[in-house]
Design an enzyme around this catalytic site. Structure first.
Site, short mmCIF file in Angstrom:
data_model
loop_
_atom_site.label_atom_id
_atom_site.label_comp_id
_atom_site.label_asym_id
_atom_site.label_seq_id
_atom_site.Cartn_x
_atom_site.Cartn_y
_atom_site.Cartn_z
N ASN A 1 0.86 -1.18 0.00
CA ASN A 1 0.00 0.00 0.00
C ASN A 1 0.90 1.24 0.00
O ASN A 1 1.29 1.75 1.04
CB ASN A 1 -0.92 0.00 1.22
CG ASN A 1 -1.98 1.09 1.14
OD1 ASN A 1 -1.92 1.97 0.29
ND2 ASN A 1 -2.94 1.02 2.03
N ASP B 1 -7.23 4.59 -1.04
CA ASP B 1 -7.84 3.33 -0.62
C ASP B 1 -9.34 3.28 -0.86
O ASP B 1 -9.90 2.25 -1.23
CB ASP B 1 -7.56 3.05 0.86
CG ASP B 1 -6.12 2.65 1.11
OD1 ASP B 1 -5.37 2.48 0.14
OD2 ASP B 1 -5.73 2.51 2.30
N ASP C 1 -6.05 -13.77 -20.17
CA ASP C 1 -6.79 -14.63 -19.26
C ASP C 1 -7.71 -15.59 -20.02
O ASP C 1 -8.17 -15.28 -21.12
CB ASP C 1 -7.61 -13.72 -18.33
CG ASP C 1 -8.30 -14.47 -17.22
OD1 ASP C 1 -7.60 -15.13 -16.43
OD2 ASP C 1 -9.54 -14.41 -17.13
N GLU D 1 -3.50 -18.20 -21.14
CA GLU D 1 -3.77 -19.13 -20.05
C GLU D 1 -4.56 -20.32 -20.58
O GLU D 1 -5.74 -20.20 -20.90
CB GLU D 1 -4.56 -18.45 -18.92
CG GLU D 1 -4.85 -19.39 -17.77
CD GLU D 1 -5.92 -18.88 -16.83
OE1 GLU D 1 -5.91 -19.27 -15.65
OE2 GLU D 1 -6.79 -18.09 -17.28
#
Length: 647
Positions: A155, A161, A360, A389
């Site tokens: 972070n 955030d 992906d 993938e």
């Protein structure tokens, strides 16, 4: 008087501001234009383009109320409107532009005249390409790729955030499926650690916005393909990560998803065509009222792509079915969707200067489209690389997707790399088998022998684990020696290796093996106040420090090892619990000896064909030197790595 002067000045300022919004200044004497940026159309994608591509065409997606019936004019040297395409929804317009190879970079206005006579202006930019196409060099067998789940790494900027306008607002590090706050700045701030460890490429799971109600941290449910998730950072910060990485010899690989989007993608409230998605007929205008009972999910029969006996219903079930209910399945057979996906990939390559793409769920989209997609990218970037993938344990299925493979059905994927789940699994099985030393090691030996199925084995990506499976330390039942054996072998094979973050410090998921949230545990030291800091070594156990140094030593050796990058491979069938593999390039010979027995030496006689008898070799990890002849000292129940290289 002062009051009147103030009112006059205020009115004049508002007048100027109004003029600036509409004013367009054009000078074409030397093809240079000054255009004040105006954005009166809701959405134009791609948001900009470049001059100098092999493909001179770009298709703009325009989204604005009733834009479908608008007339469009453009006045810019070298840019021609070839065709306007209306969509089923009146709020879309697709515009084919042709950009000649003589067009100069600059900005120009898209001027839309709506059906009601209203005029809308959107300023568009054609940029100069920052480097030539052949300078985009993709990852290859000389690289070791560091896979990061960014929300769980560091972070670096706590101020990003939480965004109140997004669906998922909470940060909760105690919840394995909530957001934890890791971001792009955190990765950038620790590039020196990554480089010092010996990694030469970073693959981050997706950083584009996932404005989903839950599980948004993983990144695979994109809700805008052109927007960085603000909880990860900004586009400028993403670009800085790429730039700072290059300074350290680190390539950036982008994780992309062509198969599906997130349920809350912006276009879900107003789909442009009736076939934008697969099984779209079940869709209702209100996302919350989607008829899940009618939605068809993928059958996951990935063999249907290669199976010469496969039924049409099984093929359709694989490609058209949704992956999960929160991820609508994109229909790449729609030509506008196909072009959209291709252009989006190219936009990100050019914007970030990428060193590769990981695609992906590669077998799930329309496979003819995927060949077109990869081909379009490789045409523009001939030295680039893409890995798909393919989660299969059958080398025939893995090899099917590799460019150059002669397939019975004539399919050519235009894809250089696929993922080696087969060898990943065989190494784990072999090391876990205790009944027979040779039986286990033979699985590795025979597994590697399957490389005849691959057009180019060294371009296949191998890995000990990743973000979707139990960590390697867990798979090997917490055995440090076996973990070192596995990592060493993955890095020695004729492959392009990838290591998941935290592997270097024996991160595990023992509490709940296979649990995705636990697999993606926070990297210690990535948050202020962490009791353990893997970046500095604070709080690490002796075993963790040892593994970190072991991997660092091996990775940094591999970084300059031509033998491990491109060398010839010879291996010897297992005997008495020993398996030996060599990589050779000119004068450099590297040997890996996997030993599942208690033996502390091995005879070099059976390996005399390697031709290094009497030569001095060095242990890569300990730097101990010895002569290659007679009985050679090796580690019992562990791995020994030797090289003839002097430095």
């Amino acid at each position: 008087m002062k009051k009147q002067l103030f009112l006059f000045c205020t009115s004049f300022v508002f007048f100027l501001a109004s003029c600036e919004k509409k004013e367009t200044q054009v000078s074409t004497n030397d093809n240079k234009r000054t255009v004040k940026e105006v954005y009166e159309v809701d959405r134009v994608e791609p948001p900009n383009w470049w001059v100098g591509f092999e493909n001179s065409q770009v298709q703009l997606l325009i989204k604005h109320p009733n834009i479908g019936k608008a007339e469009l004019t453009i006045e810019y040297p070298g840019v021609v409107i070839e065709k306007l395409h209306k969509a089923k929804s009146p709020n879309y317009l697709f515009v084919d532009l042709n950009i000649s190879n003589k067009t100069k970079p600059g900005t120009f206005d898209l001027i839309f005249k709506l059906e009601n006579g209203e005029e809308k202006i959107h300023t568009y930019e054609l940029k100069a390409r920052e480097k030539e196409a052949d300078k985009y060099v993709g990852f290859n067998s000389s690289d070791v790729i560091y896979l990061i789940t960014p929300d769980r790494y560091v972070n670096g900027n706590p101020n990003n955030d939480i965004f109140e306008d997004l669906n998922e607002k909470k940060i909760n590090r105690k919840d394995d499926y909530a957001r934890h706050g890791g971001d792009i700045t955190g990765i950038t701030n620790h590039l020196d650690y990554i480089a010092d460890m010996g990694f030469t490429a970073i693959w981050s799971s997706p950083l584009l916005i996932n404005d989903m109600k839950q599980g948004s941290y993983h990144g695979y449910a994109m809700t805008d393909y052109y927007k960085v998730d603000p909880r990860f950072g900004t586009l400028d910060e993403y670009r800085k990560l790429a730039d700072e990485g290059r300074k350290r010899g680190i390539k950036l690989i982008m994780d992309q998803v062509a198969n599906h989007c997130g349920l809350y993608h912006w276009w879900m409230k107003d789909l442009p065509f009736e076939d934008w998605l697969n099984y779209q007929k079940n869709y209702e205008d209100n996302i919350e009222d989607w008829n899940w009972k009618k939605t068809k999910f993928s059958n996951h029969r990935r063999t249907a792509n290669q199976d010469v006996y496969a039924s049409e219903i099984d093929k359709e079930g694989l490609t058209d079915g949704w992956f999960v209910e929160a991820m609508p399945d994109l229909n790449q057979r729609n030509p506008y969707m196909a072009t959209y996906i291709i252009q989006n990939s190219i936009w990100w390559i050019e914007t970030l200067g990428l060193g590769g793409i990981r695609q992906d769920t590669y077998p799930y989209p329309d496979k003819e489209f995927m060949a077109k997609w990869a081909g379009a990218i490789m045409k523009e970037y001939p030295n680039f690389n893409i890995v798909g993938e393919e989660w299969s344990y059958n080398p025939l299925l893995i090899g099917y997707w590799q460019q150059g493979k002669v397939n019975k059905d004539g399919y050519n994927s235009n894809l250089r790399s696929s993922m080696d789940f087969a060898m990943q699994s065989l190494v784990v099985q072999a090391l876990n088998e205790e009944e027979s030393w040779d039986k286990g090691l033979v699985k590795i030996y025979e597994g590697l022998a399957n490389d005849f199925a691959y057009y180019n084995p060294k371009d296949i990506m191998v890995f000990p684990d990743n973000h979707d499976m139990s960590r390697i330390f867990t798979q090997l039942k917490g055995d440090v020696h076996k973990t070192k054996m596995a990592l060493s072998y993955y890095l020695m094979m004729p492959r392009t290796p990838q290591i998941y973050y935290g592997t270097e410090i024996l991160m595990d998921d023992f509490k709940k093996p296979g649990d995705h949230g636990l697999i993606r545990t926070d990297f210690p030291g990535g948050w202020d106040g962490d009791a353990v800091n893997a970046f500095t070594g604070k709080g690490l156990t002796a075993a963790q420090k040892d593994m970190q140094m072991f991997l660092k030593k091996l990775l940094n050796y591999r970084k300059s090892s031509k033998a491990m990058h491109d060398g010839k491979t010879i291996h010897f069938a297992p005997r008495g619990g020993l398996y030996v593999l060599f990589r050779m390039y000119e004068d450099e010979v590297v040997a890996i000896i996997l030993n599942k027995s208690d033996r502390t030496s091995v005879s070099t006689e059976m390996m005399k064909e390697i031709g290094i008898k009497g030569k001095k070799v060095k242990n890569i990890i300990t730097d101990e030197e010895m002569i290659w002849e007679g009985e050679l000292k090796i580690n019992p129940k562990g791995v020994t790595l030797l090289t003839t290289k002097r430095n």
